[in-house]
Design a protein around this motif. Structure first.
Motif, PDB file in Angstrom:
ATOM      1  N   LYS A   1       0.794  -1.234   0.000  1.00  0.00           N
ATOM      2  CA  LYS A   1       0.000   0.000   0.000  1.00  0.00           C
ATOM      3  C   LYS A   1       0.828   1.287   0.000  1.00  0.00           C
ATOM      4  O   LYS A   1       0.323   2.370  -0.338  1.00  0.00           O
ATOM      5  CB  LYS A   1      -0.909  -0.014   1.232  1.00  0.00           C
ATOM      6  N   GLY A   2       2.124   1.192   0.328  1.00  0.00           N
ATOM      7  CA  GLY A   2       2.936   2.378   0.557  1.00  0.00           C
ATOM      8  C   GLY A   2       2.904   3.414  -0.552  1.00  0.00           C
ATOM      9  O   GLY A   2       2.689   4.612  -0.296  1.00  0.00           O
ATOM     10  N   ALA A   3       3.127   2.990  -1.788  1.00  0.00           N
ATOM     11  CA  ALA A   3       3.178   3.929  -2.912  1.00  0.00           C
ATOM     12  C   ALA A   3       1.883   4.718  -3.038  1.00  0.00           C
ATOM     13  O   ALA A   3       1.896   5.930  -3.319  1.00  0.00           O
ATOM     14  CB  ALA A   3       3.443   3.165  -4.211  1.00  0.00           C
TER      15      ALA A   3
ATOM     16  N   ALA B   1      -1.797   9.392  -2.349  1.00  0.00           N
ATOM     17  CA  ALA B   1      -3.056   9.925  -1.818  1.00  0.00           C
ATOM     18  C   ALA B   1      -2.801  11.122  -0.920  1.00  0.00           C
ATOM     19  O   ALA B   1      -3.507  12.140  -1.002  1.00  0.00           O
ATOM     20  CB  ALA B   1      -3.799   8.826  -1.055  1.00  0.00           C
ATOM     21  N   LYS B   2      -1.780  11.025  -0.071  1.00  0.00           N
ATOM     22  CA  LYS B   2      -1.477  12.113   0.852  1.00  0.00           C
ATOM     23  C   LYS B   2      -0.973  13.349   0.108  1.00  0.00           C
ATOM     24  O   LYS B   2      -1.307  14.484   0.462  1.00  0.00           O
ATOM     25  CB  LYS B   2      -0.444  11.646   1.874  1.00  0.00           C
ATOM     26  N   ALA B   3      -0.166  13.121  -0.961  1.00  0.00           N
ATOM     27  CA  ALA B   3       0.378  14.250  -1.726  1.00  0.00           C
ATOM     28  C   ALA B   3      -0.604  14.758  -2.784  1.00  0.00           C
ATOM     29  O   ALA B   3      -0.346  15.768  -3.428  1.00  0.00           O
ATOM     30  CB  ALA B   3       1.692  13.846  -2.382  1.00  0.00           C
ATOM     31  N   LYS B   4      -1.700  13.998  -2.987  1.00  0.00           N
ATOM     32  CA  LYS B   4      -2.716  14.360  -3.989  1.00  0.00           C
ATOM     33  C   LYS B   4      -2.115  14.473  -5.391  1.00  0.00           C
ATOM     34  O   LYS B   4      -2.357  15.432  -6.126  1.00  0.00           O
ATOM     35  CB  LYS B   4      -3.424  15.660  -3.605  1.00  0.00           C
ATOM     36  N   VAL B   5      -1.341  13.439  -5.766  1.00  0.00           N
ATOM     37  CA  VAL B   5      -0.759  13.385  -7.110  1.00  0.00           C
ATOM     38  C   VAL B   5      -1.252  12.122  -7.813  1.00  0.00           C
ATOM     39  O   VAL B   5      -1.634  11.140  -7.152  1.00  0.00           O
ATOM     40  CB  VAL B   5       0.782  13.394  -7.060  1.00  0.00           C
TER      41      VAL B   5
ATOM     42  N   MET C   1      -6.759   3.563  -5.651  1.00  0.00           N
ATOM     43  CA  MET C   1      -5.655   3.753  -6.591  1.00  0.00           C
ATOM     44  C   MET C   1      -4.862   2.471  -6.786  1.00  0.00           C
ATOM     45  O   MET C   1      -4.458   2.130  -7.902  1.00  0.00           O
ATOM     46  CB  MET C   1      -4.742   4.886  -6.112  1.00  0.00           C
ATOM     47  N   SER C   2      -4.652   1.734  -5.700  1.00  0.00           N
ATOM     48  CA  SER C   2      -3.924   0.468  -5.795  1.00  0.00           C
ATOM     49  C   SER C   2      -4.661  -0.523  -6.690  1.00  0.00           C
ATOM     50  O   SER C   2      -4.062  -1.170  -7.558  1.00  0.00           O
ATOM     51  CB  SER C   2      -3.728  -0.117  -4.400  1.00  0.00           C
ATOM     52  N   ALA C   3      -5.969  -0.650  -6.482  1.00  0.00           N
ATOM     53  CA  ALA C   3      -6.765  -1.597  -7.273  1.00  0.00           C
ATOM     54  C   ALA C   3      -6.774  -1.207  -8.752  1.00  0.00           C
ATOM     55  O   ALA C   3      -6.628  -2.067  -9.638  1.00  0.00           O
ATOM     56  CB  ALA C   3      -8.193  -1.643  -6.733  1.00  0.00           C
ATOM     57  N   GLU C   4      -6.920   0.089  -9.040  1.00  0.00           N
ATOM     58  CA  GLU C   4      -6.948   0.543 -10.437  1.00  0.00           C
ATOM     59  C   GLU C   4      -5.594   0.347 -11.105  1.00  0.00           C
ATOM     60  O   GLU C   4      -5.511  -0.066 -12.269  1.00  0.00           O
ATOM     61  CB  GLU C   4      -7.367   2.009 -10.495  1.00  0.00           C
TER      62      GLU C   4
ATOM     63  N   ASP D   1      -8.452   7.771  -2.688  1.00  0.00           N
ATOM     64  CA  ASP D   1      -7.967   6.985  -1.559  1.00  0.00           C
ATOM     65  C   ASP D   1      -6.991   5.905  -2.034  1.00  0.00           C
ATOM     66  O   ASP D   1      -7.039   5.445  -3.179  1.00  0.00           O
ATOM     67  CB  ASP D   1      -9.142   6.345  -0.810  1.00  0.00           C
ATOM     68  N   ALA D   2      -6.101   5.520  -1.142  1.00  0.00           N
ATOM     69  CA  ALA D   2      -5.002   4.622  -1.504  1.00  0.00           C
ATOM     70  C   ALA D   2      -5.493   3.268  -2.022  1.00  0.00           C
ATOM     71  O   ALA D   2      -4.957   2.735  -2.997  1.00  0.00           O
ATOM     72  CB  ALA D   2      -4.087   4.426  -0.295  1.00  0.00           C
TER      73      ALA D   2
END
Length: 286
Positions: free
Chosen positions: A212-214, A219-223, A266-269, A262-263
């Motif tokens: 999940k890290g990446a 998500a936190k940086a909104k990029v 994004m990970s799933a996509e 959310d993380a």
């Protein structure tokens, strides 16, 4: 003369002939199999020679280019501390020169790359030692994460330090958290970051579940997250067989960016996008 007296010798003759034919066929089959084995041995010997030449080439190019990087370092620290574009440009030249004689790179989906000055998290499947060399062909000044010990490798590791790549001690939980924090800081300063979200190179050639890290960092940086599929690097230089380098072509597939959310989403996509360019048998069940 009875018919039975004629038939017994005939049967013996038939059986003897059949056995001879069977033996000949076995010998022929063994003879046919031998060239295949010999060819495999020859191919491995050539691949081993190519690997030696590759490493020799990469160090020969790295040495003079490292001098250029040293000369550029004061300028980089003063005017481009976070992105370090000059150093990354030298990295790109080094990687492209190193691979030029050994394998070709085909890129698909270049129009999906975000602008060079837009920070993003790039994520890719991880098959081989060649993955980083290959991804430098994208001409994007990302920072990647590497084991602390790799930075100690003469010339190559020192160049990584000058470029500002991120160190991690994988057995130290605090180091992992510091690494993610550093990546977040780089993104906020306009630099992009490359992750291999599987965490390590695939041991069986299949893509495995993402950590999940990446995606937490993105998500936190909104990029955005840019999913990338690497195809073929594991065939050219399989994991744990870095002493071999087979000839061939590597393909990079750049997928449309996943917008910040959310993380988990994004990970799933990103996983689905990268998997879409791989054969089903090369994607491990989640």
């Amino acid at each position: 003369m009875h018919a039975a007296a004629v038939s017994r010798p005939a049967v013996r003759l038939f059986r003897s002939t059949a056995h001879a034919v069977s033996c000949d066929a076995t010998v022929a089959a063994a003879g046919a199999a031998q060239p295949a084995g010999s060819w495999r041995g020859f191919a491995v010997a050539v691949a081993a020679t190519r690997a030696v030449l590759f490493y020799t080439t990469t160090f020969l190019f790295a040495s003079p280019l490292f001098v250029v990087m040293l000369a550029a370092y004061p300028y980089v620290l003063l005017f481009d501390k976070f992105r370090r574009r000059a150093e990354h440009a030298v990295n790109t030249v080094w990687a492209k020169l190193s691979t030029l004689l050994f394998y070709s790179v085909h890129i698909e989906g270049l129009d999906n790359l975000p602008p060079a000055d837009q920070p993003a998290v790039y994520v890719s499947n991880h098959q081989s030692f060649l993955d980083i060399y290959t991804l430098f062909h994208l001409h994007r000044d990302f920072k990647f994460i590497s084991k602390t010990t790799n930075f100690l490798i003469p010339i190559v590791g020192w160049s990584m330090f000058l470029t500002g790549h991120v160190m991690i001690n994988r057995v130290d939980r605090r180091s992992q958290l510091d690494c993610l924090k550093q990546c977040g800081g780089l993104l906020k300063q306009g630099a992009s970051v490359l992750f291999f979200p599987e965490g390590t190179r695939s041991k069986d050639g299949r893509m495995h579940a993402f950590k999940k890290g990446a995606f937490s960092v993105a998500a936190k940086a909104k990029v955005p997250v840019v999913p990338i599929t690497l195809i073929g690097t594991g065939d050219l230089m399989p994991n744990a067989q870095e002493y071999l380098l087979f000839p061939g072509t590597v393909k990079i597939v750049i997928h449309p960016a996943v917008s910040a959310k959310d993380a988990d989403s994004m990970s799933a996509e990103a996983f689905a996008a990268i998997a879409s360019s791989l054969p089903p048998e090369l994607v491990a069940p989640l």
